[in-house]
Enzyme design. Sequence first.
Site, PDB file in Angstrom:
ATOM      1  N   TYR A  25       0.819  -1.209   0.000  1.00  0.00           N
ATOM      2  CA  TYR A  25       0.000   0.000   0.000  1.00  0.00           C
ATOM      3  C   TYR A  25       0.855   1.263   0.000  1.00  0.00           C
ATOM      4  O   TYR A  25       0.436   2.318   0.463  1.00  0.00           O
ATOM      5  CB  TYR A  25      -0.957  -0.013   1.197  1.00  0.00           C
ATOM      6  CG  TYR A  25      -2.264  -0.702   0.881  1.00  0.00           C
ATOM      7  CD1 TYR A  25      -3.422   0.016   0.639  1.00  0.00           C
ATOM      8  CD2 TYR A  25      -2.329  -2.086   0.775  1.00  0.00           C
ATOM      9  CE1 TYR A  25      -4.612  -0.609   0.334  1.00  0.00           C
ATOM     10  CE2 TYR A  25      -3.510  -2.727   0.460  1.00  0.00           C
ATOM     11  CZ  TYR A  25      -4.647  -1.982   0.232  1.00  0.00           C
ATOM     12  OH  TYR A  25      -5.830  -2.610  -0.089  1.00  0.00           O
ATOM     13  N   GLY A  30      -9.967  -5.830  -4.332  1.00  0.00           N
ATOM     14  CA  GLY A  30      -8.617  -6.155  -4.782  1.00  0.00           C
ATOM     15  C   GLY A  30      -7.876  -7.012  -3.783  1.00  0.00           C
ATOM     16  O   GLY A  30      -7.139  -7.939  -4.156  1.00  0.00           O
ATOM     17  N   ASP A  31      -8.056  -6.720  -2.477  1.00  0.00           N
ATOM     18  CA  ASP A  31      -7.436  -7.548  -1.440  1.00  0.00           C
ATOM     19  C   ASP A  31      -7.991  -8.963  -1.476  1.00  0.00           C
ATOM     20  O   ASP A  31      -7.253  -9.940  -1.322  1.00  0.00           O
ATOM     21  CB  ASP A  31      -7.680  -6.926  -0.063  1.00  0.00           C
ATOM     22  CG  ASP A  31      -7.038  -5.566   0.077  1.00  0.00           C
ATOM     23  OD1 ASP A  31      -5.803  -5.482  -0.033  1.00  0.00           O
ATOM     24  OD2 ASP A  31      -7.765  -4.585   0.285  1.00  0.00           O
ATOM     25  N   CYS A  32      -9.316  -9.073  -1.673  1.00  0.00           N
ATOM     26  CA  CYS A  32      -9.937 -10.399  -1.747  1.00  0.00           C
ATOM     27  C   CYS A  32      -9.391 -11.176  -2.933  1.00  0.00           C
ATOM     28  O   CYS A  32      -9.059 -12.363  -2.817  1.00  0.00           O
ATOM     29  CB  CYS A  32     -11.450 -10.253  -1.836  1.00  0.00           C
ATOM     30  SG  CYS A  32     -12.320 -11.832  -1.938  1.00  0.00           S
TER      31      CYS A  32
END
Length: 467
Positions: free
Chosen positions: A140, A252-254
Amino acid sequence: MSTHRPLVVVGDTLLDEDIEGVSTRLAPDAPAPVVDVTADRRRPGGAGLAAELATHGGREVVLVTALGDDPASEAVRGSLLGRVRLVELPLRGSLPVKTRVLASGRPLVRIDRGGGAPGKPDGAVREALAEAHAVLVADYGRHTAGAVREHLAAAARRLPLVWDPHPRGDVPVPGARIVTPNAAEACALSPGDGQSLRAYAERGTDLAERWKAAAVAVTLGEGGVLLTRPGAGTPMLVPAPYRADGDPCGAGDCFAAATAAALADGALPEEAVQRAVAEAAAFVAAGGAGNPALWQISPPSPAQEAPETDPFALADRVRARGGTVVATGGCFDLLHAGHVGLLESARRIGDCLIVCVNSDESVTRLKGPGRPLNPVPDRIRVLAGLGSVDAVAVFEEDTPAALLHRLRPDVWVKGGDYSVDELPEAEALRAWGGQAVVLPYLDGRSTTLLARRAARAAVVPVRPPAP
């Protein structure tokens, strides 16, 4: 899935806060909406969210991240307690806090506060990566990945490593199995003209070559995911299984977490991306990172089936959002063009397709000795690998009537020259107002014909070559 070697997530953890409310008026002193707050929720974001999502299915997860002594860091530790194992780098400064103000579910403004730099890693980081089964880097732009870059480079040479990049973050280490930029990140990292599939394919190929990555998966939101590789090969487009109307925050994290988990399970990159697209769609449909249930329930145990693939949970989710549940059934012993055409047509009828498959014993009773040709685990895997199929359920009886009473689909599909009234499942569907339909079937395609053709080919004598 290994039960002894964990999936290790490395990256920048944030604290996400959602202030939810309703807005029905403007402030008297400025043309700004007034939000009457109804809820205030805080949860780990960034790498912390990715680590939580990676635990689904009962997987052991280790999170390598930078945390400090500030209240936001303490809130993250409390939320992740009992869910993931933390390996901390020191944080110089405070943990970033991202606050969204939402009115009736729609974001009005985001406020970012705090920030710091990670310190040097210790031996615990090296040990965590040494025991990893796969690694996910959730970058990030706060440079946690850069602080442990040497260890990540070594890990990429011996195990699957997925890197979720950031335009202000660190360059992925060479040898990453899959890098997962979204469309905006791909444009920022590889500027070019246009936003067509061709343009994104060129960006993905360019990034794969620059980063020396095995593959780059560009996520395109509702457009699915474009999987590209170095060189001039043809990319693979994996469309979303359905339009997921929900909060896309965290999608997006998933996707990255599901991709890493699938690679840890031994999936090929193409298989991993297909599984991750389906899981990300289900995640968004359930409310995204803002779904309160995500943090209110305990992580599922290894014995539980992942909710994204459980047919009954899928049917409940689709019905809850007002969608149409479609089901079909059969032996599907040798999958052929007739099956594929039927399944694709059935999927277009509604918002999900659940395939009901006869068990091995049921097939033998219906088809006779020697059948099935493929055992039910193989038949399930082949069906689940199709983009048109959202879930598979197995039934032991000669008909799926009992299973249908549990699934309660809105539409039941059969292929061929049946009459709807002749279908044994039609009476069951009437109990809850479901509808049975018949779709056209490709002539001349059947498992029996394929088996007979293969048997004839096996006994044809091979002529020796002419002298």
